[in-house]
Design a protein around this motif. Structure first.
Motif, PDB file in Angstrom:
ATOM      1  N   GLU A 234       0.839  -1.204   0.000  1.00  0.00           N
ATOM      2  CA  GLU A 234       0.000   0.000   0.000  1.00  0.00           C
ATOM      3  C   GLU A 234       0.872   1.252   0.000  1.00  0.00           C
ATOM      4  N   ILE A 235       0.627   2.144  -0.959  1.00  0.00           N
ATOM      5  CA  ILE A 235       1.255   3.466  -0.947  1.00  0.00           C
ATOM      6  C   ILE A 235       0.356   4.373  -0.117  1.00  0.00           C
ATOM      7  N   CYS A 236       0.826   4.729   1.075  1.00  0.00           N
ATOM      8  CA  CYS A 236      -0.046   5.382   2.063  1.00  0.00           C
ATOM      9  C   CYS A 236       0.008   6.899   2.036  1.00  0.00           C
ATOM     10  N   GLY A 237       1.014   7.484   1.368  1.00  0.00           N
ATOM     11  CA  GLY A 237       1.191   8.921   1.451  1.00  0.00           C
ATOM     12  C   GLY A 237       1.895   9.299   2.749  1.00  0.00           C
ATOM     13  N   PRO A 238       2.044  10.596   2.998  1.00  0.00           N
ATOM     14  CA  PRO A 238       2.793  11.045   4.180  1.00  0.00           C
ATOM     15  C   PRO A 238       2.001  10.887   5.465  1.00  0.00           C
ATOM     16  N   HIS A 239       2.688  10.473   6.524  1.00  0.00           N
ATOM     17  CA  HIS A 239       2.111  10.397   7.864  1.00  0.00           C
ATOM     18  C   HIS A 239       3.068  11.080   8.829  1.00  0.00           C
ATOM     19  N   THR A 240       2.520  11.830   9.763  1.00  0.00           N
ATOM     20  CA  THR A 240       3.323  12.444  10.822  1.00  0.00           C
ATOM     21  C   THR A 240       2.560  12.319  12.134  1.00  0.00           C
ATOM     22  N   GLY A 241       3.247  12.620  13.239  1.00  0.00           N
ATOM     23  CA  GLY A 241       2.593  12.677  14.537  1.00  0.00           C
ATOM     24  C   GLY A 241       1.864  11.397  14.898  1.00  0.00           C
ATOM     25  N   PRO A 242       0.659  11.512  15.477  1.00  0.00           N
ATOM     26  CA  PRO A 242      -0.081  10.329  15.927  1.00  0.00           C
ATOM     27  C   PRO A 242      -0.367   9.322  14.804  1.00  0.00           C
ATOM     28  N   ALA A 243      -0.563   9.809  13.578  1.00  0.00           N
ATOM     29  CA  ALA A 243      -0.824   8.883  12.465  1.00  0.00           C
ATOM     30  C   ALA A 243       0.384   7.997  12.197  1.00  0.00           C
TER      31      ALA A 243
END
Length: 353
Positions: A234-243
């Motif tokens: 899966e290409i999820c895209g950017p995640h930061t912090g709690p994600a």
């Protein structure tokens, strides 16, 4: 407290473009006051490290606003892109340049572009009172490539935030790769390696920005379709912090197939959660992965850009319960040896002094 003027790219907090460099800048800005430095931050707009005239003018105005004799810490993406702007203030200000990855070392650049970026970086660093690298490898690389004296290059390695242990599944099938989808990060190599793994219940998430190199993102998508892996990767895209925390919490193995990597902050982010790491042994990564106090490696290292070796290591991870158990024990022991951002801030403050 002595003030330090920190100059960073304007996309430092852009949720669509998280990066290790931006995360480093943001965290040290937060940590420097605890070691006696007042921070005055300026985010300079522009397409760094290829700024247009407006961006160059914005950087010039930024430096003109700083009082004589002040300390200025500049992110290398900005500073090394405009050496002539630095030259205009090099005698008046104490300029310190922070280099995450040498500009010419980014993978996939046309040779002329790489040479131009390296030349601008060399010129910019000559105007710096000091240079700060984020790893020992980067420090050696800068000294070698640009002829910088060892007394002018300092190392301030990234810290890591404390994190709860991830809940490992015995099967080890939940794979994760974190980083911008670009040739430098090597997700195409990972997909090719995964295509050679016999059918199992593994899954892999590719977490990171998809806007830096759309052509490479298209290449990765095409590879997934060609190998029939669309339902497994899966290409999820950017995640930061709690994600991003939530993604790590459900991961068994971090995979870092980078073609170039000065440090690899995602390695220590994984280790902080007790997650083993399978990584290409490129540049600063072996230093970052390190060893547990008993000498055990908290994961696996493979030769860079070697799909066969990467596939073999993935098969070993999935096939050998003893290997997984040993790597998890080593990762948890290594977790206890990691340092926080206050150590990074102290190293930076010493360099500024």
């Amino acid at each position: 407290m002595r003030t330090v003027h920190v100059v960073v790219p304007a996309d430092i907090d852009d949720p669509a473009r998280p990066s290790g460099g931006n995360a480093y800048d943001r965290r040290v800005c937060r940590a420097l006051p605890a070691v006696g430095r007042t921070v005055r931050e300026t985010a300079v707009p522009g397409d760094w490290p290829e700024p247009g005239q407006e961006a160059r003018a914005a950087l010039l105005r930024c430096l003109e606003s700083v009082p004589d004799g002040a300390d200025v810490l500049l992110d290398g993406l900005v500073a090394c892109a405009a050496p002539d702007v630095l030259a205009a203030h090099a005698r008046r200000l104490r300029l310190v340049v922070l280099v995450h990855l040498p500009l010419g070392d980014e993978v996939g650049l046309p040779p002329a572009v790489a040479a131009d970026r390296a030349a601008r970086e060399r010129a910019a660093l000559r105007h710096a009172a000091a240079v700060v690298a984020t790893s020992s490898w980067t420090a050696h690389r800068l000294a070698e490539a640009h002829g910088i004296g060892a007394d002018r290059v300092h190392v301030a390695a990234p810290g890591v935030e404390p994190a709860p242990l991830a809940a490992a599944e015995e099967s080890g099938t939940r794979l994760l790769c974190v980083g911008s989808i670009t040739p430098t990060k090597g997700q195409d190599l990972l997909v090719e390696a995964l295509a050679r793994i016999p059918d199992r219940s593994w899954t892999c998430r590719l977490v990171g920005p998809v806007v830096r190199d759309p052509a490479h993102v298209a290449t990765v998508r095409e590879l997934l379709e060609r190998h029939g892996l669309d339902d497994r990767v899966e290409i999820c895209g950017p995640h930061t912090g709690p994600a991003l925390d939530a993604v790590y919490a459900t991961t068994d193995l971090l995979v870092l197939p980078s073609r170039a990597e000065s440090y690899g902050m995602v390695v220590t982010e994984a280790l902080a959660r007790g997650i083993p790491v399978l990584a290409a042994a490129v540049h600063g990564v072996p230093e970052t992965l390190g060893r547990a106090p008993d000498g055990a490696v908290p994961g696996l290292l493979v030769p860079p850009a070697d799909v066969d070796a990467l596939a073999a290591a993935l098969r070993s991870w999935l096939d050998e319960p003893g290997l997984r158990r040993a790597a998890r024990v080593a990762a948890r022991l290594r977790r206890d040896t990691l340092f926080g951002w206050e150590v990074t801030a102290r190293c930076l403050s010493d360099a500024l002094a």
